[in-house]
Design a protein around this motif. Sequence first.
Motif, short mmCIF file in Angstrom:
data_model
loop_
_atom_site.label_atom_id
_atom_site.label_comp_id
_atom_site.label_asym_id
_atom_site.label_seq_id
_atom_site.Cartn_x
_atom_site.Cartn_y
_atom_site.Cartn_z
N LEU A 43 -15.58 -1.10 1.03
CA LEU A 43 -14.53 -0.10 0.97
C LEU A 43 -13.33 -0.63 1.73
N ARG A 44 -12.21 -0.80 1.04
CA ARG A 44 -10.97 -1.24 1.69
C ARG A 44 -10.22 0.03 2.09
N VAL A 45 -9.97 0.17 3.38
CA VAL A 45 -9.34 1.37 3.93
C VAL A 45 -8.00 0.99 4.53
N ILE A 46 -6.96 1.71 4.12
CA ILE A 46 -5.59 1.41 4.56
C ILE A 46 -4.97 2.66 5.16
N ASN A 47 -4.24 2.47 6.24
CA ASN A 47 -3.44 3.54 6.81
C ASN A 47 -2.11 3.55 6.06
N PRO A 48 -1.80 4.59 5.28
CA PRO A 48 -0.57 4.59 4.49
C PRO A 48 0.70 4.64 5.35
N GLU A 49 0.57 5.01 6.62
CA GLU A 49 1.73 5.02 7.51
C GLU A 49 2.08 3.62 7.99
N ALA A 50 1.14 2.70 7.88
CA ALA A 50 1.35 1.31 8.30
C ALA A 50 0.38 0.45 7.48
N ALA A 51 0.85 0.00 6.34
CA ALA A 51 -0.03 -0.70 5.38
C ALA A 51 -0.66 -1.96 5.95
N THR A 52 -0.13 -2.50 7.04
CA THR A 52 -0.75 -3.67 7.64
C THR A 52 -2.01 -3.31 8.42
#
Length: 101
Positions: A43-52
Motif C-alpha cells: 500500500l503506497r500511502v501519501i500525505n496530500p498536503e506534502a506529496a514528498t
Amino acid sequence: MPDPIIPAIAAQAATHLADLQELLQNLGLHARLLTQGERLPCLRVINPEAATLFEVIAAAPKDGQWLFWWSWAEPIVEVSQPATAAARIRHVLATARPSVA
C-alpha cells in the motif's frame, strides 16, 4: 533468488491492506494498493498536503501472526488492529503545523 509468492498469501495480504486503505483514506491520506507480479501487494500511502511524505506499507505473516509492516521491515501492529495502524501511519506522515501563539 527470493522464494515465489504463494497466491493465497498474496490474496490475504491484499485483503488486509484494502481494509487499511479505507481507514487511511478516511483520515485524509491517499492510499493505493499496488500489486507487482511476483511480489507481495503493498500500500503506497501519501500525505496530500506534502506529496514528498509517503510510505509503503506491507502486510505479511511472521511466526504465524499477520502484521502490518513499515518499509524498513519493522512491524507496525497486528492486522487485527487496522485503526491503530492507520493512526500510526498518519502520525508518521503528518506535516508540522505552526503553533498558534
